[in-house]
Write an enzyme that holds these catalytic residues in place. Sequence first.
Site, PDB file in Angstrom:
ATOM      1  N   ARG A  49       0.856  -1.181   0.000  1.00 41.03           N
ATOM      2  CA  ARG A  49       0.000   0.000   0.000  1.00 41.03           C
ATOM      3  C   ARG A  49       0.893   1.231   0.000  1.00 41.03           C
ATOM      4  O   ARG A  49       2.105   1.133   0.119  1.00 41.03           O
ATOM      5  CB  ARG A  49      -0.998  -0.009   1.176  1.00 41.03           C
ATOM      6  CG  ARG A  49      -0.555  -0.655   2.417  1.00 41.03           C
ATOM      7  CD  ARG A  49       0.085   0.123   3.540  1.00 41.03           C
ATOM      8  NE  ARG A  49      -0.085   1.523   3.541  1.00 41.03           N
ATOM      9  CZ  ARG A  49       0.904   2.376   3.695  1.00 41.03           C
ATOM     10  NH1 ARG A  49       2.153   1.945   3.852  1.00 41.03           N
ATOM     11  NH2 ARG A  49       0.698   3.668   3.702  1.00 41.03           N
ATOM     12  N   GLY A  50       0.222   2.409  -0.130  1.00 40.72           N
ATOM     13  CA  GLY A  50       0.982   3.632  -0.321  1.00 40.72           C
ATOM     14  C   GLY A  50       1.126   3.839  -1.821  1.00 40.72           C
ATOM     15  O   GLY A  50       1.480   2.889  -2.552  1.00 40.72           O
ATOM     16  N   ALA A  51       0.844   5.061  -2.278  1.00 37.19           N
ATOM     17  CA  ALA A  51       0.697   5.289  -3.726  1.00 37.19           C
ATOM     18  C   ALA A  51       1.883   4.803  -4.575  1.00 37.19           C
ATOM     19  O   ALA A  51       1.683   4.031  -5.520  1.00 37.19           O
ATOM     20  CB  ALA A  51       0.396   6.769  -3.972  1.00 37.19           C
ATOM     21  N   ARG A  92      -7.776  -0.689  -6.696  1.00 39.14           N
ATOM     22  CA  ARG A  92      -8.013   0.463  -5.810  1.00 39.14           C
ATOM     23  C   ARG A  92      -8.136   1.712  -6.691  1.00 39.14           C
ATOM     24  O   ARG A  92      -7.327   1.900  -7.603  1.00 39.14           O
ATOM     25  CB  ARG A  92      -6.864   0.638  -4.800  1.00 39.14           C
ATOM     26  CG  ARG A  92      -6.776  -0.503  -3.789  1.00 39.14           C
ATOM     27  CD  ARG A  92      -5.795  -0.173  -2.665  1.00 39.14           C
ATOM     28  NE  ARG A  92      -6.363   0.748  -1.693  1.00 39.14           N
ATOM     29  CZ  ARG A  92      -5.673   1.328  -0.716  1.00 39.14           C
ATOM     30  NH1 ARG A  92      -4.383   1.092  -0.589  1.00 39.14           N
ATOM     31  NH2 ARG A  92      -6.254   2.145   0.141  1.00 39.14           N
ATOM     32  N   GLN A 199      -2.317   2.688   9.930  1.00 41.17           N
ATOM     33  CA  GLN A 199      -1.020   2.746   9.239  1.00 41.17           C
ATOM     34  C   GLN A 199      -0.013   3.593  10.025  1.00 41.17           C
ATOM     35  O   GLN A 199       1.189   3.348   9.964  1.00 41.17           O
ATOM     36  CB  GLN A 199      -1.185   3.333   7.830  1.00 41.17           C
ATOM     37  CG  GLN A 199      -1.892   2.427   6.838  1.00 41.17           C
ATOM     38  CD  GLN A 199      -3.387   2.668   6.799  1.00 41.17           C
ATOM     39  OE1 GLN A 199      -3.985   3.059   7.799  1.00 41.17           O
ATOM     40  NE2 GLN A 199      -4.004   2.430   5.663  1.00 41.17           N
ATOM     41  N   ASP A 240      -2.001  10.606  -2.445  1.00 35.11           N
ATOM     42  CA  ASP A 240      -2.379   9.523  -3.360  1.00 35.11           C
ATOM     43  C   ASP A 240      -2.707  10.033  -4.755  1.00 35.11           C
ATOM     44  O   ASP A 240      -2.593   9.300  -5.738  1.00 35.11           O
ATOM     45  CB  ASP A 240      -3.583   8.756  -2.798  1.00 35.11           C
ATOM     46  CG  ASP A 240      -3.127   7.888  -1.654  1.00 35.11           C
ATOM     47  OD1 ASP A 240      -3.010   8.398  -0.535  1.00 35.11           O
ATOM     48  OD2 ASP A 240      -2.830   6.709  -1.904  1.00 35.11           O
ATOM     49  N   ASN A 250      -5.279  12.349   0.245  1.00 33.41           N
ATOM     50  CA  ASN A 250      -4.426  11.483   1.077  1.00 33.41           C
ATOM     51  C   ASN A 250      -5.331  10.747   2.052  1.00 33.41           C
ATOM     52  O   ASN A 250      -6.556  10.922   2.046  1.00 33.41           O
ATOM     53  CB  ASN A 250      -3.361  12.319   1.804  1.00 33.41           C
ATOM     54  CG  ASN A 250      -2.307  11.451   2.459  1.00 33.41           C
ATOM     55  OD1 ASN A 250      -1.769  10.533   1.843  1.00 33.41           O
ATOM     56  ND2 ASN A 250      -2.013  11.694   3.729  1.00 33.41           N
ATOM     57  N   LYS A 251      -4.744   9.919   2.874  1.00 31.93           N
ATOM     58  CA  LYS A 251      -5.498   9.079   3.815  1.00 31.93           C
ATOM     59  C   LYS A 251      -6.552   9.873   4.573  1.00 31.93           C
ATOM     60  O   LYS A 251      -6.308  11.006   4.994  1.00 31.93           O
ATOM     61  CB  LYS A 251      -4.506   8.445   4.791  1.00 31.93           C
ATOM     62  CG  LYS A 251      -5.089   7.556   5.861  1.00 31.93           C
ATOM     63  CD  LYS A 251      -6.004   6.477   5.351  1.00 31.93           C
ATOM     64  CE  LYS A 251      -5.368   5.587   4.311  1.00 31.93           C
ATOM     65  NZ  LYS A 251      -6.385   4.820   3.529  1.00 31.93           N
TER      66      LYS A 251
HETATM   67  O1  MRU Z   1      -4.669   3.182   2.174  1.00 33.65           O
HETATM   68  P1  MRU Z   1      -3.184   3.386   2.098  1.00 33.65           P
HETATM   69  O2  MRU Z   1      -2.456   2.830   3.263  1.00 33.65           O
HETATM   70  O3  MRU Z   1      -2.633   2.900   0.771  1.00 33.65           O
HETATM   71  O4  MRU Z   1      -3.008   4.963   2.125  1.00 33.65           O
HETATM   72  C1  MRU Z   1      -1.716   5.484   2.013  1.00 33.65           C
HETATM   73  C2  MRU Z   1      -1.646   6.955   2.094  1.00 33.65           C
HETATM   74  O5  MRU Z   1      -2.629   7.635   2.222  1.00 33.65           O
HETATM   75  C3  MRU Z   1      -0.280   7.557   1.922  1.00 33.65           C
HETATM   76  O6  MRU Z   1      -0.165   8.706   2.688  1.00 33.65           O
HETATM   77  C4  MRU Z   1      -0.058   7.918   0.451  1.00 33.65           C
HETATM   78  O7  MRU Z   1      -0.337   6.819  -0.368  1.00 33.65           O
HETATM   79  C5  MRU Z   1       1.331   8.365   0.201  1.00 33.65           C
HETATM   80  S1  MRU Z   1       2.509   7.068   0.305  1.00 33.65           S
HETATM   81  C6  MRU Z   1       4.032   7.689  -0.045  1.00 33.65           C
END
Ligand code: MRU
Length: 348
Positions: A49-51, A92, A199, A240, A250-251
């Site tokens: 996970r994470g963009a 996603r 997270q 994201d 973002n999250k």
């Molecule tokens: O749902 P997730 O854990 O994939 O969400 C991740 C985030 O929101 C991060 O802050 C974002 O992807 C940046 S990662 C460098």
Amino acid sequence: MPVPTIDWVGGLPGKIKMIDQTLLPNQYKFLYCDNVKCAWDAIKRLVVRGAPAIGVAAAMGTVVGIQKSKAKTMKQFRKDLKKVTSYLATSRPTAVNLFWALDRMERVADENSDKTVPELKRILLDEAKTILEEDKKICRRIGRNGAKLVKKGDTILTHCNAGGLATGDYGTALAVMFAAHEAGKKISVYADETRPLLQGARLTTWELMKAKIPVTLICDNMAAQVMKEGRIDLVVVGADRIAGNGDAANKIGTYGVAILAKEHGVPFYVAAPASTFDLTLKTGEEIPIEERAAEEVTEGFGKRTAPKGAKVYSPAFDVTPAKYIAGIITERGVIRKPTSAKVRKMIA
Ligand code: MRU
């Protein structure tokens, strides 16, 4: 402190190797995927996970998806490839890096239509590995650019995890912290736990503790009080998807943190690579927001915390309007007080 978030093992056929982030911090285990269903599922379940890491997983997922294709002609192979990329695109919806990576794989196939099927399979694997290696370098550059904004002794608040685990390694928001720490700036960090999937608690504190950066974990609803007490000098988060005008998804919870930062006179920064910008979208209003399963809220991590049948709404991301953002830290430089013109100038 590099984290081997995702890698390729073997040749062709080979496997994707990923840290299973759903198990952290209690277990440090790897998941291996040699087929596209497994890769799709790993993205969907947040094993990876994470963009930026999702982008790498999508590229490698494409390779595991086509590596056993029996296509004899390029036409048939391109059909197989399209099937795989279209499928991965449904995993996603919010992180644009997923679509960016899939488009890049399709483009490489376009550019190599004169090759044989086995040659193109090899080229696609090389491209996926290149995306990973490029991301590692980009994260270092984001770290260097962002660390200049951090003063000696600063305390930084972050939300979710935008660290090595969320990228090829080193991170985006956490890259700023790693680079400032490596430069001897004696920073400390407050990490929001980040409900519902934690997270921040599970991953950000784990990474920062491993790097020996002083980190204090708070529940999301404590951020206002912590800022009011004057404990935070700046906020740095990941993204994201960033629209053409600088609005940043973002999250879930990030938007609230941005409003709190504004109220308390704390600068709010977003750190993200150019691949996280989506210049096809004028504003953040157009960013698709993923909705996740009710069980993640009502019985996250196996413990029921709400009555059976409770109605739940669970958007996984929110959009922070550009007006709250002091700067977007990219590998190319910092876009201060982002506007459409400034974003275009740096990213287009
Ligand atoms: O749902 P997730 O854990 O994939 O969400 C991740 C985030 O929101 C991060 O802050 C974002 O992807 C940046 S990662 C460098």
